[in-house]
Design a protein around this motif. Structure first.
Motif, PDB file in Angstrom:
ATOM      1  N   UNK A  33       6.272  -3.279 -14.269  1.00 49.25           N
ATOM      2  CA  UNK A  33       7.674  -3.105 -14.647  1.00 49.25           C
ATOM      3  C   UNK A  33       8.600  -3.346 -13.458  1.00 49.25           C
ATOM      4  N   UNK A  34       8.197  -2.912 -12.265  1.00 48.64           N
ATOM      5  CA  UNK A  34       9.006  -3.172 -11.075  1.00 48.64           C
ATOM      6  C   UNK A  34       9.094  -4.662 -10.777  1.00 48.64           C
ATOM      7  N   UNK A  35       7.987  -5.370 -10.931  1.00 48.70           N
ATOM      8  CA  UNK A  35       7.978  -6.818 -10.694  1.00 48.70           C
ATOM      9  C   UNK A  35       8.887  -7.524 -11.689  1.00 48.70           C
TER      10      UNK A  35
ATOM     11  N   UNK B 182       0.817  -1.210   0.000  1.00 45.49           N
ATOM     12  CA  UNK B 182       0.000   0.000   0.000  1.00 45.49           C
ATOM     13  C   UNK B 182       0.845   1.252   0.000  1.00 45.49           C
ATOM     14  N   UNK B 183       1.951   1.216   0.744  1.00 41.56           N
ATOM     15  CA  UNK B 183       2.864   2.358   0.771  1.00 41.56           C
ATOM     16  C   UNK B 183       3.454   2.588  -0.614  1.00 41.56           C
ATOM     17  N   UNK B 184       3.886   1.493  -1.267  1.00 46.16           N
ATOM     18  CA  UNK B 184       4.444   1.612  -2.621  1.00 46.16           C
ATOM     19  C   UNK B 184       3.394   2.160  -3.573  1.00 46.16           C
ATOM     20  N   UNK B 185       2.167   1.646  -3.500  1.00 49.99           N
ATOM     21  CA  UNK B 185       1.091   2.082  -4.399  1.00 49.99           C
ATOM     22  C   UNK B 185       0.795   3.565  -4.212  1.00 49.99           C
ATOM     23  N   UNK B 186       0.760   4.035  -2.976  1.00 45.68           N
ATOM     24  CA  UNK B 186       0.476   5.446  -2.717  1.00 45.68           C
ATOM     25  C   UNK B 186       1.582   6.351  -3.228  1.00 45.68           C
ATOM     26  N   UNK B 187       2.808   5.872  -3.269  1.00 48.20           N
ATOM     27  CA  UNK B 187       3.920   6.725  -3.662  1.00 48.20           C
ATOM     28  C   UNK B 187       4.267   6.650  -5.154  1.00 48.20           C
TER      29      UNK B 187
ATOM     30  N   UNK C  77      -0.366   0.729 -12.195  1.00 47.42           N
ATOM     31  CA  UNK C  77      -0.350  -0.703 -12.508  1.00 47.42           C
ATOM     32  C   UNK C  77       0.782  -1.037 -13.474  1.00 47.42           C
ATOM     33  N   UNK C  78       0.998  -0.201 -14.469  1.00 45.45           N
ATOM     34  CA  UNK C  78       2.087  -0.427 -15.427  1.00 45.45           C
ATOM     35  C   UNK C  78       3.452  -0.319 -14.744  1.00 45.45           C
ATOM     36  N   UNK C  79       3.626   0.693 -13.907  1.00 41.07           N
ATOM     37  CA  UNK C  79       4.891   0.841 -13.186  1.00 41.07           C
ATOM     38  C   UNK C  79       5.098  -0.345 -12.247  1.00 41.07           C
TER      39      UNK C  79
ATOM     40  N   UNK D   9       3.656   7.507  -9.029  1.00 42.36           N
ATOM     41  CA  UNK D   9       2.981   8.633  -9.684  1.00 42.36           C
ATOM     42  C   UNK D   9       1.905   8.145 -10.653  1.00 42.36           C
ATOM     43  N   UNK D  10       0.955   9.024 -10.946  1.00 44.39           N
ATOM     44  CA  UNK D  10      -0.033   8.755 -11.980  1.00 44.39           C
ATOM     45  C   UNK D  10      -1.326   8.174 -11.456  1.00 44.39           C
ATOM     46  N   UNK D  11      -2.205   7.873 -12.413  1.00 46.32           N
ATOM     47  CA  UNK D  11      -3.493   7.276 -12.062  1.00 46.32           C
ATOM     48  C   UNK D  11      -3.334   5.763 -11.900  1.00 46.32           C
ATOM     49  N   UNK D  12      -4.449   5.063 -11.739  1.00 50.62           N
ATOM     50  CA  UNK D  12      -4.392   3.625 -11.453  1.00 50.62           C
ATOM     51  C   UNK D  12      -3.732   2.841 -12.591  1.00 50.62           C
TER      52      UNK D  12
END
Length: 69
Positions: free
Chosen positions: A38-40, A19-24, A33-35, A26-29
């Motif tokens: 790419x991180x995974x 949740x912390x990663x998701x909140x930080x 999701x794309x970022x 940038x951008x919309x949902x």
């Protein structure tokens, strides 16, 4: 409602590391999701290319002892 108290026993108001990663991010949902994807992919790549080959000699998977019967 106090922190850590919830109507749902498994949800205490904290969303943890993901949740912390998701909140930080940038951008919309969709961008998040794309970022995240790419991180995974980057983490899996680093694990398979560098970490697992480094750790393989240290792991005892080939040290099998079976008695001949």
């Amino acid at each position: 409602m106090a922190y850590g108290v919830s109507l749902v026993p498994w949800c205490d108001g904290r969303d943890g590391m993901y949740g912390w990663i998701w909140r930080h991010l940038p951008g919309n949902a969709w961008v998040k999701a794309l970022i995240s994807l790419l991180l995974i992919v980057a983490v899996v790549y680093v694990l398979f290319q560098y970490v697992f080959p480094w750790a393989e000699p240290l792991l005892p998977f080939n040290d099998v002892t079976v008695d001949n019967q």
